[in-house]
Design an enzyme around this catalytic site. Structure first.
Site, PDB file in Angstrom:
ATOM      1  N   LYS A  14      38.356  36.396  40.370  1.00 53.61           N
ATOM      2  CA  LYS A  14      39.788  36.496  40.660  1.00 53.61           C
ATOM      3  C   LYS A  14      40.060  37.486  41.788  1.00 53.61           C
ATOM      4  O   LYS A  14      40.930  37.242  42.624  1.00 53.61           O
ATOM      5  CB  LYS A  14      40.632  36.786  39.417  1.00 53.61           C
ATOM      6  CG  LYS A  14      40.197  37.959  38.573  1.00 53.61           C
ATOM      7  CD  LYS A  14      40.978  38.004  37.270  1.00 53.61           C
ATOM      8  CE  LYS A  14      40.336  38.908  36.246  1.00 53.61           C
ATOM      9  NZ  LYS A  14      40.030  40.277  36.646  1.00 53.61           N
ATOM     10  N   ARG A  88      46.948  40.258  29.910  1.00 57.92           N
ATOM     11  CA  ARG A  88      45.756  40.078  29.074  1.00 57.92           C
ATOM     12  C   ARG A  88      46.124  40.025  27.601  1.00 57.92           C
ATOM     13  O   ARG A  88      45.249  39.842  26.765  1.00 57.92           O
ATOM     14  CB  ARG A  88      44.767  41.216  29.324  1.00 57.92           C
ATOM     15  CG  ARG A  88      43.785  40.912  30.478  1.00 57.92           C
ATOM     16  CD  ARG A  88      42.979  42.167  30.738  1.00 57.92           C
ATOM     17  NE  ARG A  88      41.661  41.971  31.253  1.00 57.92           N
ATOM     18  CZ  ARG A  88      41.317  42.220  32.525  1.00 57.92           C
ATOM     19  NH1 ARG A  88      42.210  42.582  33.404  1.00 57.92           N
ATOM     20  NH2 ARG A  88      40.064  42.083  32.907  1.00 57.92           N
ATOM     21  N   ARG A 126      26.937  42.171  40.525  1.00 57.43           N
ATOM     22  CA  ARG A 126      28.107  42.570  41.313  1.00 57.43           C
ATOM     23  C   ARG A 126      27.990  44.026  41.767  1.00 57.43           C
ATOM     24  O   ARG A 126      27.548  44.891  41.028  1.00 57.43           O
ATOM     25  CB  ARG A 126      29.357  42.406  40.451  1.00 57.43           C
ATOM     26  CG  ARG A 126      30.618  42.918  41.076  1.00 57.43           C
ATOM     27  CD  ARG A 126      31.829  42.274  40.487  1.00 57.43           C
ATOM     28  NE  ARG A 126      32.096  42.640  39.110  1.00 57.43           N
ATOM     29  CZ  ARG A 126      33.142  42.164  38.420  1.00 57.43           C
ATOM     30  NH1 ARG A 126      33.975  41.316  38.984  1.00 57.43           N
ATOM     31  NH2 ARG A 126      33.336  42.540  37.176  1.00 57.43           N
ATOM     32  N   ARG A 160      29.937  48.953  38.997  1.00 60.40           N
ATOM     33  CA  ARG A 160      30.975  49.357  38.051  1.00 60.40           C
ATOM     34  C   ARG A 160      30.326  49.744  36.727  1.00 60.40           C
ATOM     35  O   ARG A 160      29.390  49.100  36.279  1.00 60.40           O
ATOM     36  CB  ARG A 160      31.943  48.191  37.810  1.00 60.40           C
ATOM     37  CG  ARG A 160      32.968  48.073  38.885  1.00 60.40           C
ATOM     38  CD  ARG A 160      33.805  46.838  38.769  1.00 60.40           C
ATOM     39  NE  ARG A 160      34.269  46.510  37.437  1.00 60.40           N
ATOM     40  CZ  ARG A 160      35.229  45.600  37.195  1.00 60.40           C
ATOM     41  NH1 ARG A 160      35.799  44.968  38.206  1.00 60.40           N
ATOM     42  NH2 ARG A 160      35.599  45.318  35.971  1.00 60.40           N
ATOM     43  N   ARG A 171      33.781  42.697  26.831  1.00 57.48           N
ATOM     44  CA  ARG A 171      34.921  42.289  27.666  1.00 57.48           C
ATOM     45  C   ARG A 171      35.157  40.789  27.586  1.00 57.48           C
ATOM     46  O   ARG A 171      36.283  40.326  27.516  1.00 57.48           O
ATOM     47  CB  ARG A 171      34.655  42.642  29.136  1.00 57.48           C
ATOM     48  CG  ARG A 171      34.995  44.058  29.476  1.00 57.48           C
ATOM     49  CD  ARG A 171      34.189  44.523  30.663  1.00 57.48           C
ATOM     50  NE  ARG A 171      34.621  43.945  31.906  1.00 57.48           N
ATOM     51  CZ  ARG A 171      33.824  43.789  32.970  1.00 57.48           C
ATOM     52  NH1 ARG A 171      32.567  44.157  32.910  1.00 57.48           N
ATOM     53  NH2 ARG A 171      34.289  43.292  34.078  1.00 57.48           N
TER      54      ARG A 171
END
Ligand code: AMP
Length: 213
Positions: A14, A88, A126, A160, A171
């Site tokens: 996103k 969320r 990532r 991260r 998550r």
């Protein structure tokens, strides 16, 4: 131009799609994850609390996120925006809906649908930069030109703290548990489009253009 609300499991892209749309059409991009990471960087009491929650992979409480997003929406009033990472939870969706109706904003909700296996592979490869740019080592198109260095600002890339397998699984599951009532909420308003993102990003991007035009 329609404003866009991206709903997607972690690592669905996103942030990447938002940045591309921002460049192409001039949208303002609001990411609640980035706003929360800015608060962490202040090293305040709230920042420490938020850091613990995000590192575990849990959701930050509604009151905190709603206040942060509410302030941001007031700042950017009148300009088309992309919201990535919000809502969320159902109370977040209701708050956002109140704002969109009050301001008579035309919007489209896009759900980026991604399987858990592909999501985890993307999350574990990532890398991000302090400036907000995101890279992915699992795909040549999203690798930095120089290893571990940001193409945009030249700083060293970081991983991260929540992009590890344990917090990623939390998550992903937290996301899936909360998602259904939110999707129903937008489906009832006839505002929901679902795009499968288990495929190359170019064709995903084309589908997104089609939906918002
Ligand atoms: P993201 O950058 O969107 O993947 O968000 C990273 C983390 O920030 C999430 O795993 C949550 O802990 C927190 N977060 C971001 N947006 C929200 C939100 N709308 N509500 C609650 N927590 C959020």
């Amino acid at each position: 131009m329609k404003s866009i609300i991206f709903i997607a499991p972690p690592a669905a892209g996103k942030g990447t799609h938002s940045e591309l749309l921002k460049k192409k059409f001039g949208y303002l991009h609001i990411s609640t994850g980035n706003l929360l990471r800015e608060i962490i960087a202040t090293a305040s009491t709230l920042g420490r609390e938020v850091k613990n929650i995000i590192t575990r992979g849990d959701l930050v409480p509604d009151e905190i996120v709603i206040e942060i997003l509410g302030k941001k929406l007031e700042e950017i009033k009148g300009k088309p925006f992309i919201i990535d990472g919000f809502p969320r939870t159902l109370p977040q969706a209701e708050m956002l809906n109140e704002f969109l109706e009050k301001e008579k904003i035309n919007y489209q909700v896009i759900y980026l649908d991604l399987s858990e296996d592909v999501a985890i592979e993307r999350a574990l490869s990532r890398l991000t930069c302090e400036c907000g740019k995101t890279y992915n080592l699992s795909d040549d198109k999203f690798k930095p030109k120089k290893e571990n260095i940001c193409d945009v600002c030249g700083k060293k890339l970081i991983k991260r703290t929540d992009d590890n397998e344990l917090s990623f699984r939390v998550r992903y599951n937290v996301f899936m548990d909360n998602m259904k009532p939110i999707l129903d909420f937008y489906r009832e308003k006839n505002k929901l489009k679902i795009i499968n993102v288990n495929r190359a990003s170019e064709s995903v991007q084309e589908d997104i253009f089609e939906v918002i035009k």
